[in-house]
Write a protein that holds these residues in place. Structure first.
Motif, PDB file in Angstrom:
ATOM      1  N   UNK A   1       0.828  -1.201   0.000  1.00 12.28           N
ATOM      2  CA  UNK A   1       0.000   0.000   0.000  1.00 12.28           C
ATOM      3  C   UNK A   1       0.864   1.254   0.000  1.00 12.28           C
ATOM      4  N   UNK A   2       1.870   1.277   0.878  1.00 13.34           N
ATOM      5  CA  UNK A   2       2.640   2.501   1.085  1.00 13.34           C
ATOM      6  C   UNK A   2       3.721   2.716   0.023  1.00 13.34           C
ATOM      7  N   UNK A   3       4.333   1.629  -0.456  1.00 14.31           N
ATOM      8  CA  UNK A   3       5.531   1.790  -1.278  1.00 14.31           C
ATOM      9  C   UNK A   3       5.399   1.268  -2.697  1.00 14.31           C
ATOM     10  N   UNK A   4       4.177   0.929  -3.121  1.00 10.67           N
ATOM     11  CA  UNK A   4       4.075   0.396  -4.465  1.00 10.67           C
ATOM     12  C   UNK A   4       2.813   0.849  -5.209  1.00 10.67           C
ATOM     13  N   UNK A   5       1.641   0.631  -4.605  1.00 14.51           N
ATOM     14  CA  UNK A   5       0.395   0.708  -5.376  1.00 14.51           C
ATOM     15  C   UNK A   5      -0.327   2.045  -5.308  1.00 14.51           C
ATOM     16  N   UNK A   6      -0.325   2.703  -4.144  1.00 15.73           N
ATOM     17  CA  UNK A   6      -1.122   3.925  -3.996  1.00 15.73           C
ATOM     18  C   UNK A   6      -0.250   5.169  -4.145  1.00 15.73           C
ATOM     19  N   UNK A   7      -0.739   6.173  -4.872  1.00 13.44           N
ATOM     20  CA  UNK A   7       0.028   7.422  -5.028  1.00 13.44           C
ATOM     21  C   UNK A   7      -0.135   8.328  -3.823  1.00 13.44           C
ATOM     22  N   UNK A   8       0.822   9.220  -3.648  1.00 14.13           N
ATOM     23  CA  UNK A   8       0.748  10.233  -2.600  1.00 14.13           C
ATOM     24  C   UNK A   8      -0.157  11.359  -3.074  1.00 14.13           C
ATOM     25  N   UNK A   9      -1.078  11.799  -2.223  1.00 14.50           N
ATOM     26  CA  UNK A   9      -2.027  12.842  -2.617  1.00 14.50           C
ATOM     27  C   UNK A   9      -1.335  14.169  -2.889  1.00 14.50           C
ATOM     28  N   UNK A  10      -0.128  14.352  -2.362  1.00 14.81           N
ATOM     29  CA  UNK A  10       0.543  15.652  -2.482  1.00 14.81           C
ATOM     30  C   UNK A  10       1.202  15.859  -3.837  1.00 14.81           C
ATOM     31  N   UNK A  11       1.982  14.873  -4.287  1.00 11.10           N
ATOM     32  CA  UNK A  11       2.632  15.023  -5.593  1.00 11.10           C
ATOM     33  C   UNK A  11       2.072  14.061  -6.640  1.00 11.10           C
ATOM     34  N   UNK A  12       1.129  13.192  -6.219  1.00  7.11           N
ATOM     35  CA  UNK A  12       0.479  12.291  -7.162  1.00  7.11           C
ATOM     36  C   UNK A  12       1.366  11.195  -7.690  1.00  7.11           C
ATOM     37  N   UNK A  13       2.442  10.872  -6.959  1.00  9.78           N
ATOM     38  CA  UNK A  13       3.415   9.909  -7.472  1.00  9.78           C
ATOM     39  C   UNK A  13       3.548   8.699  -6.564  1.00  9.78           C
ATOM     40  N   UNK A  14       3.898   7.581  -7.205  1.00  7.72           N
ATOM     41  CA  UNK A  14       4.301   6.392  -6.475  1.00  7.72           C
ATOM     42  C   UNK A  14       5.826   6.432  -6.323  1.00  7.72           C
ATOM     43  N   UNK A  15       6.392   5.684  -5.382  1.00  2.00           N
ATOM     44  CA  UNK A  15       7.849   5.747  -5.162  1.00  2.00           C
ATOM     45  C   UNK A  15       8.695   5.542  -6.413  1.00  2.00           C
ATOM     46  N   UNK A  16       8.315   4.590  -7.283  1.00  3.83           N
ATOM     47  CA  UNK A  16       9.150   4.326  -8.458  1.00  3.83           C
ATOM     48  C   UNK A  16       9.197   5.548  -9.381  1.00  3.83           C
ATOM     49  N   UNK A  17       8.073   6.232  -9.559  1.00  3.09           N
ATOM     50  CA  UNK A  17       8.052   7.424 -10.417  1.00  3.09           C
ATOM     51  C   UNK A  17       8.865   8.558  -9.788  1.00  3.09           C
ATOM     52  N   UNK A  18       8.701   8.701  -8.469  1.00  2.42           N
ATOM     53  CA  UNK A  18       9.429   9.768  -7.762  1.00  2.42           C
ATOM     54  C   UNK A  18      10.940   9.538  -7.871  1.00  2.42           C
ATOM     55  N   UNK A  19      11.344   8.295  -7.757  1.00  2.00           N
ATOM     56  CA  UNK A  19      12.774   7.972  -7.813  1.00  2.00           C
ATOM     57  C   UNK A  19      13.340   8.158  -9.217  1.00  2.00           C
ATOM     58  N   UNK A  20      12.539   7.856 -10.222  1.00  3.83           N
ATOM     59  CA  UNK A  20      12.994   8.077 -11.602  1.00  3.83           C
ATOM     60  C   UNK A  20      13.254   9.558 -11.838  1.00  3.83           C
ATOM     61  N   UNK A  21      12.301  10.407 -11.444  1.00  5.99           N
ATOM     62  CA  UNK A  21      12.467  11.847 -11.652  1.00  5.99           C
ATOM     63  C   UNK A  21      13.641  12.394 -10.842  1.00  5.99           C
ATOM     64  N   UNK A  22      13.800  11.903  -9.608  1.00  2.43           N
ATOM     65  CA  UNK A  22      14.902  12.388  -8.779  1.00  2.43           C
ATOM     66  C   UNK A  22      16.248  11.989  -9.367  1.00  2.43           C
TER      67      UNK A  22
END
Length: 752
Positions: free
Chosen positions: A37-58
């Motif tokens: 739930x926390x680290x794979x499937x659900x996006x964060x309401x603040x930036x709309x991203x899942x961890x994998x997407x956030x890490x790619x952009x970073x």
């Protein structure tokens, strides 16, 4: 020894530790569920991203892959993401990267890809050694302020590096690009929306914090899908979806009619529903075409190049394009339902289904926190610089003494601090000055920079002290985003429009999906049914199983509905196209519908809308029912006449046009005539008494127009007619006993 006591062991530390299986499973499964739930499937309401997407952009941010920089190999990006932040499969990372670059998958791509990144036909992207990428302007907006202490950082998986917990998110990414994921016990599905509309709604929410969903939906009309199309969902349903955070949207392909000359035309589909693979869609339509499930369609061609262009050729110029498209919408993915389930991580921690207002509010609160953190970070930088500038001013005013101390004192730093009451930072800055920089230490320039920074400091302090000013700055930033992605820009203009689904005759659509051919329906006495091709004139030519014979036969079309009435008082509806062909003896009706074993067929006929039926049971009860009220929508049929053994449904006759009288004959050969209006019209029931009998029950009924007289056929098929005057003695009220049949009435006791 107790059963819970571990067995002894000679080796120290090797004893078996008993563990409660239930508790262990609960603990481990809960840990797995939370991780998903926390680290794979659900996006964060603040930036709309899942961890994998956030890490790619970073990782791309660290590689400085900005919109104006050169592309870099995706293999390099995937390697950095996997090695530094996301220790999972390289293909999973690359698939996520590819999707962020596909303009048919995300409404506002975060990555600008160079090379083969897949297509709307469902073809995969090239391997990451062949493709290159960099960020788009949207991607950089999400990272804006990352190096200004805008968000918290945490250790990466091996604690050798840091990664952002959430991105600053200057772009409303969650709703603008949407998200989909399946966790453990929950899922999320958010379709893309128009960024300009989201900005308008956010600006309204800043101005009116308690604005209702109804008002926000005036700005956010509905999803704006990357592949366009038309949403035909009612406005009330859209509003309810945004109020609850759950719902769906019916989406149709966009099409138009193109004239081909001489009265002919073709239908051209230019946009298909979101997440539908074009090649699979065409393949499905072609399969239905071969199976003759779409008889109004002659051919389908894919003439797509850069844009979608699917050409549908009708069977003939007389085919109604609206009915043709309705049949395709019903059978194919030219119409799909896009679900809405706004289940996201609130504050990056709590899974929660949010409505439109809550999601926008969460984004705005995050933007405010980012603004405050960036302002405080900038304030700290300014204060450190002002401290240095103050030291420079002191040094400039006392330059000769400063030079003397530096040249002759053993501990110049301590002497400078003591002589001019400097801080350690000021003393270090003065000591680190190069000699050639002394000529730049002009008081005017220092004071100019000092005054400018002081003014900026005062502004930031005022900003941090006033919530209203903070919201003004956030509103300014949102307006800037809206300007970049407004509806007047190429990327920002709305692609999906709204329309009402046109009212089309559903029966016409149903018929359009069946090839219209003449058939002869044959029903045997033991309940076997079949459909012979063509309209057979001679019913005596039909063959049956041994001991079986013809019950009824009639002409129909494959598009007709066949109504079957049984002795249990039930009606069944069967499409003529569903009946087995004329080869063999057909199939028992019990294989086609769920008919009771102790029931038999009374009659079968072609459904005719608007007609009325006269029903009667063996004991003499009856009523009139509208033919449209006997249509059954399931295999179980529809109970219309209530009968209880030994009583059975016996008669089902269409009421002829103009008929006003009923003639009833009992097994006792007594006949009664009475007005038809004495029999009630019902949708279901037992009915009323038709004729009174001392012994036996009803034999036959006919409906006729009194002015034309009563006609019956004898055993030689000769017609006999009795005029109105000759029938007066048989007339009476309903439920009467009647009189013995007139001379010449058939021995069978039936009118025909």
């Amino acid at each position: 020894m107790s059963k819970n006591t571990p067995p002894p062991s000679d080796e120290p530390g090797k004893a078996i530790e008993p563990v409660d299986l239930k508790a262990a499973l609960e603990e481990r499964y809960l840990a797995y569920a939370l991780s998903t739930i926390m680290h794979r499937a659900l996006p964060d309401a603040r930036d709309g991203m899942k961890p994998v997407h956030r890490r790619i952009l970073y990782a791309m941010h660290q590689l400085k892959l900005n919109p104006n920089s050169a592309y870099k190999k995706c293999a390099k990006i995937v390697g950095d993401v996997m090695g530094n932040f996301h220790p999972h499969g390289d293909q999973a990372i690359y698939d996520a990267l590819v999707r962020l670059s596909q303009d048919f998958s995300v409404r506002y791509p975060l990555i600008d890809g160079q090379g083969n990144f897949g297509n709307i036909d469902g073809d995969n992207a090239a391997a990451y050694r062949y493709t290159e990428a960099r960020m788009t302007e949207v991607g950089t907006l999400l990272l804006e302020g990352l190096n200004e202490d805008a968000v918290d950082f945490r250790d990466n998986y091996n604690e050798e590096d840091k990664e952002p917990v959430v991105l600053p998110g200057a772009f409303p990414n969650l709703l603008a690009n949407g998200s989909a994921g399946i966790a453990v016990g929950m899922a999320t599905n958010i379709p893309p929306h128009n960024a300009a509309e989201l900005c308008d709604a956010a600006l309204h929410l800043i101005k009116f914090p308690n604005a209702g969903i109804e008002k926000l939906v005036e700005y956010v009309e509905g999803p704006d899908l990357p592949t366009g199309g038309t949403i035909v969902e009612p406005r009330a349903s859209i509003l309810e979806a945004y109020k609850t955070g759950r719902g769906g949207f019916r989406t149709r392909a966009r099409w138009h009619k193109e004239e081909t000359g001489r009265g002919g035309y073709v239908i051209v589909v230019t946009e298909i529903p979101y997440q539908v693979q074009k090649s699979r869609l065409i393949e499905k339509i072609a399969e239905l075409l071969i199976a003759k499930k779409i008889p109004l369609l002659e051919d389908i061609r894919d003439e797509s190049a850069e844009d979608v262009r699917i050409v549908l050729e009708p069977k003939s110029r007389s085919v109604d394009p609206e009915i043709l498209m309705e049949s395709l919408f019903k059978l194919t993915e030219l119409e799909t339902r896009i679900s809405l389930n706004m289940n996201v991580l609130s504050k990056g921690i709590t899974p929660k289904v949010m409505n439109l207002r809550e999601i926008l509010r969460e984004w705005l609160e995050h933007r405010r926190e980012v603004l405050i953190r960036r302002s405080r970070n900038r304030l700290g930088i300014i204060e450190r610089r002002l401290e240095i500038l103050s030291g420079f001013l002191i040094a400039y005013l006392n330059i000769d003494e400063v030079i003397r101390i530096v040249r002759f004192e053993d501990h110049p730093k301590a002497e400078l601090i003591k002589a001019f009451e400097l801080t350690e930072n000021q003393a270090d800055a003065i000591l680190n000055l190069r000699l050639r920089a002394l000529n730049k230490l002009e008081e005017v320039e220092i004071k100019k920079e000092f005054d400018a920074l002081t003014e900026e400091k005062n502004q930031i302090e005022a900003l941090l002290a006033s919530e209203d000013k903070q919201w003004d700055v956030i509103a300014f930033e949102i307006k800037d985003v809206k300007k970049k992605f407004g509806k007047d820009t190429e990327i920002g203009k709305r692609r999906t429009d709204f329309a009402e689904a046109k009212e089309i005759d559903l029966e016409a659509v149903q018929e359009a999906m069946i090839e219209k051919e003449p058939v002869t329906i044959v029903v045997s006495d033991k309940g076997w049914m079949r459909a012979m091709k063509g309209h057979v004139a001679d019913f005596s030519s039909f063959s049956f199983k041994e001991g079986d014979k013809l019950k009824t036969a009639f002409h129909a079309q494959t598009t007709d509905k066949i109504i079957v009435f049984t002795t249990a008082g039930k009606f069944y509806t069967i499409g003529a196209d569903r009946l087995p062909g004329g080869r063999g003896h057909g199939e028992p009706i019990r294989l086609i519908v769920d008919m009771d074993n102790d029931s038999d067929i009374v009659t079968a006929f072609v459904y005719k809308a608007g007609r009325k039926l006269f029903l009667a049971s063996s004991v003499g009860n009856g009523f009139v029912v509208g033919e449209s009220d006997v249509i059954a929508n399931t295999r179980k049929g529809k109970q219309v006449m209530n009968v209880k053994l030994p009583d059975e449904a016996l008669i089902c006759y269409p009421v002829p046009e103009g008929a006003d009288y009923v003639a009833s004959v009992g097994e006792n050969r007594k006949m009664l005539l009475f007005a038809l209006d004495q029999v009630p019209e019902m949708t279901r029931g037992k009915g009323v008494r038709i004729q009174k009998y001392k012994d036996g029950g009803i034999k036959d009924i006919t409906l006729f127009k009194l002015e034309d007289g009563l006609t019956w056929l004898d055993s030689s098929a000769r017609a006999h007619n009795r005029s109105k005057e000759e029938l007066i003695e048989y007339m009476g009220a309903r439920a009467g006993a009647g009189r013995m049949v007139p001379k010449g009435f058939p021995r069978s006791g039936k009118f025909s």
